[in-house]
Design a protein around this motif. Sequence first.
Motif, short mmCIF file in Angstrom:
data_model
loop_
_atom_site.label_atom_id
_atom_site.label_comp_id
_atom_site.label_asym_id
_atom_site.label_seq_id
_atom_site.Cartn_x
_atom_site.Cartn_y
_atom_site.Cartn_z
N ALA A 160 -77.04 31.81 36.35
CA ALA A 160 -77.92 31.68 37.52
C ALA A 160 -77.18 31.05 38.69
O ALA A 160 -77.33 31.48 39.84
CB ALA A 160 -79.15 30.84 37.16
N ALA A 161 -76.35 30.03 38.39
CA ALA A 161 -75.59 29.39 39.46
C ALA A 161 -74.62 30.37 40.10
O ALA A 161 -74.51 30.44 41.34
CB ALA A 161 -74.83 28.18 38.90
N MET A 162 -73.94 31.15 39.30
CA MET A 162 -72.96 32.09 39.84
C MET A 162 -73.63 33.21 40.63
O MET A 162 -73.20 33.57 41.73
CB MET A 162 -72.11 32.66 38.70
N VAL A 163 -74.71 33.77 40.09
CA VAL A 163 -75.41 34.85 40.79
C VAL A 163 -76.01 34.33 42.09
O VAL A 163 -75.95 35.00 43.14
CB VAL A 163 -76.50 35.46 39.89
N ALA A 164 -76.60 33.12 42.05
CA ALA A 164 -77.21 32.56 43.25
C ALA A 164 -76.17 32.28 44.32
O ALA A 164 -76.40 32.53 45.52
CB ALA A 164 -77.98 31.29 42.90
N VAL A 165 -75.02 31.74 43.92
CA VAL A 165 -73.97 31.45 44.89
C VAL A 165 -73.49 32.73 45.57
O VAL A 165 -73.38 32.82 46.80
CB VAL A 165 -72.79 30.73 44.22
N VAL A 166 -73.21 33.75 44.76
CA VAL A 166 -72.75 35.02 45.33
C VAL A 166 -73.85 35.66 46.17
O VAL A 166 -73.60 36.17 47.27
CB VAL A 166 -72.31 35.98 44.20
N GLY A 167 -75.09 35.61 45.68
CA GLY A 167 -76.19 36.23 46.40
C GLY A 167 -76.49 35.55 47.72
O GLY A 167 -76.67 36.21 48.75
N ILE A 168 -76.53 34.21 47.71
CA ILE A 168 -76.82 33.48 48.95
C ILE A 168 -75.69 33.67 49.96
O ILE A 168 -75.93 33.86 51.16
CB ILE A 168 -77.04 31.98 48.64
N THR A 169 -74.45 33.66 49.47
CA THR A 169 -73.33 33.90 50.37
C THR A 169 -73.37 35.30 50.96
O THR A 169 -73.14 35.49 52.16
CB THR A 169 -72.00 33.69 49.62
N SER A 170 -73.67 36.28 50.13
CA SER A 170 -73.76 37.66 50.62
C SER A 170 -74.91 37.83 51.61
O SER A 170 -74.79 38.53 52.62
CB SER A 170 -73.94 38.63 49.45
N SER A 171 -76.03 37.15 51.34
CA SER A 171 -77.16 37.23 52.26
C SER A 171 -76.82 36.57 53.59
O SER A 171 -77.16 37.08 54.66
CB SER A 171 -78.39 36.55 51.63
N SER A 172 -76.13 35.42 53.52
CA SER A 172 -75.71 34.75 54.75
C SER A 172 -74.76 35.62 55.54
O SER A 172 -74.84 35.71 56.78
CB SER A 172 -75.06 33.40 54.40
N ARG A 173 -73.82 36.26 54.83
CA ARG A 173 -72.86 37.14 55.51
C ARG A 173 -73.57 38.33 56.14
O ARG A 173 -73.24 38.74 57.26
CB ARG A 173 -71.82 37.62 54.50
N ALA A 202 -83.93 35.48 41.60
CA ALA A 202 -85.14 34.89 42.18
C ALA A 202 -84.79 33.79 43.18
O ALA A 202 -85.39 33.70 44.26
CB ALA A 202 -86.03 34.34 41.07
N VAL A 203 -83.82 32.95 42.82
CA VAL A 203 -83.41 31.88 43.74
C VAL A 203 -82.84 32.46 45.03
O VAL A 203 -83.17 32.00 46.14
CB VAL A 203 -82.37 30.97 43.05
N THR A 204 -81.99 33.47 44.91
CA THR A 204 -81.41 34.10 46.09
C THR A 204 -82.48 34.71 46.98
O THR A 204 -82.49 34.51 48.21
CB THR A 204 -80.40 35.18 45.68
N SER A 205 -83.40 35.44 46.37
CA SER A 205 -84.46 36.10 47.14
C SER A 205 -85.35 35.07 47.83
O SER A 205 -85.70 35.22 49.01
CB SER A 205 -85.30 37.00 46.23
N GLY A 206 -85.71 34.02 47.11
CA GLY A 206 -86.56 33.00 47.70
C GLY A 206 -85.88 32.28 48.86
O GLY A 206 -86.50 32.06 49.91
N TYR A 207 -84.61 31.95 48.68
CA TYR A 207 -83.89 31.25 49.75
C TYR A 207 -83.70 32.16 50.96
O TYR A 207 -83.82 31.71 52.11
CB TYR A 207 -82.53 30.78 49.23
#
Length: 401
Positions: free
Chosen positions: A43-56, A347-352
Amino acid sequence: MAADVLQPARMWPRDVLRVGAVGLRTRPMRAFLSALGIAIGIAAMVAVVGITSSSRAELDRTIASLGTNVLTVSPGTTLTGETAQLPVEAEAMVGRIGPVESVSAIGRVDGAKVYRTDKIPVTETNGIATYAARTGLRSITGARVRSGTWLNDATGAYPATVLGATAAARLGIGHAGPDTQVLIGGEWFTVLGILAPAPLAPELDTAALVGWPVAESELGFDGHPTTVYTRSADSQVESARSVLGATANPEAPNEVEVSRPSDALAAKQAAGEAFTGLLLGLGAVALLVGGVGVANTMVISVLERRAEIGLRRSLGATRGQIRTQFLAESLLLSALGGAGGALLGTAVTSGYAVYKGWPAVIPPWAVLGGVTATLAIGALAGLYPAIRASRLSPTEALATP
């Protein structure tokens, strides 16, 4: 005729899954806690990659909407190390450059401090600066008005101001209106509008912007621009950039700094990617800890189920089948943790992303790579316990109390 040799029954994939799930069904809490360690790491790895990709993706969308064809001209330093000054005619001269399609400017009004009321001590400025602004500034910088209206030719000649997003927050002003006033340089100014954060012109966030005419007549502004903003055709940006310094200050072109704000945004993105690498490393550590937990669970499972192993061996199960059973159990345990972690990270990435107003971007390789990593860790974590279980002889296992 030689007697037929009895062959052990073959275990089909369905049978492997069924016997591998025995330990998970009989000890659900232990299985849950072991899978949780894996899930946290994934979850930590997917969220980090997902949040970074969303920010980018949000940054790319911002740059695309605001454009990469904005160039700024600002004073540099003199040979003696002092801050240089752009000529009063700098904006007009820059506007005569062929590739430049539009031009605007701001000029800092020194000594014009901004306060919410006249009861504030003069030393508490909150870092807010006053700038004279041209009416075309907003269209060039892509700044958006969050509340109220922007300056125009009429309001620019009267004591009215538009506050940057940070400046408004520091002054405790949430909405613009005719009854909202601030003290600028000892004069009361009506707050016409409040800007949203300006990515291409962050200096506007902490500014109180007033019209150029009123700045000269009421605040003693000397007319020297602090920053000149230009927009050119995308194909002509570098051509305009090469002559901006010499055009803005022909007498001292070396005292002029020319920059492209979108480059700063790209540099910010690169810095974020370096930080992402660190967070991915922490996620990998969490995943490794989860793998150790799975290995520990499997070792204890072998010790507790020696009688079961002996019974299966005495009924004809081969060493390979015993090894396959415990290896399958380890893989199932890890797969449950990996799938749960992938869902949690998504879920964490989508929510953030929704909270920040970003597009939710979760690279498929992050999810697939995370699940694949858990299976690899599960195989490694279960290999030793599986081999150890397969080496138990039937008599030794059944004799265990």
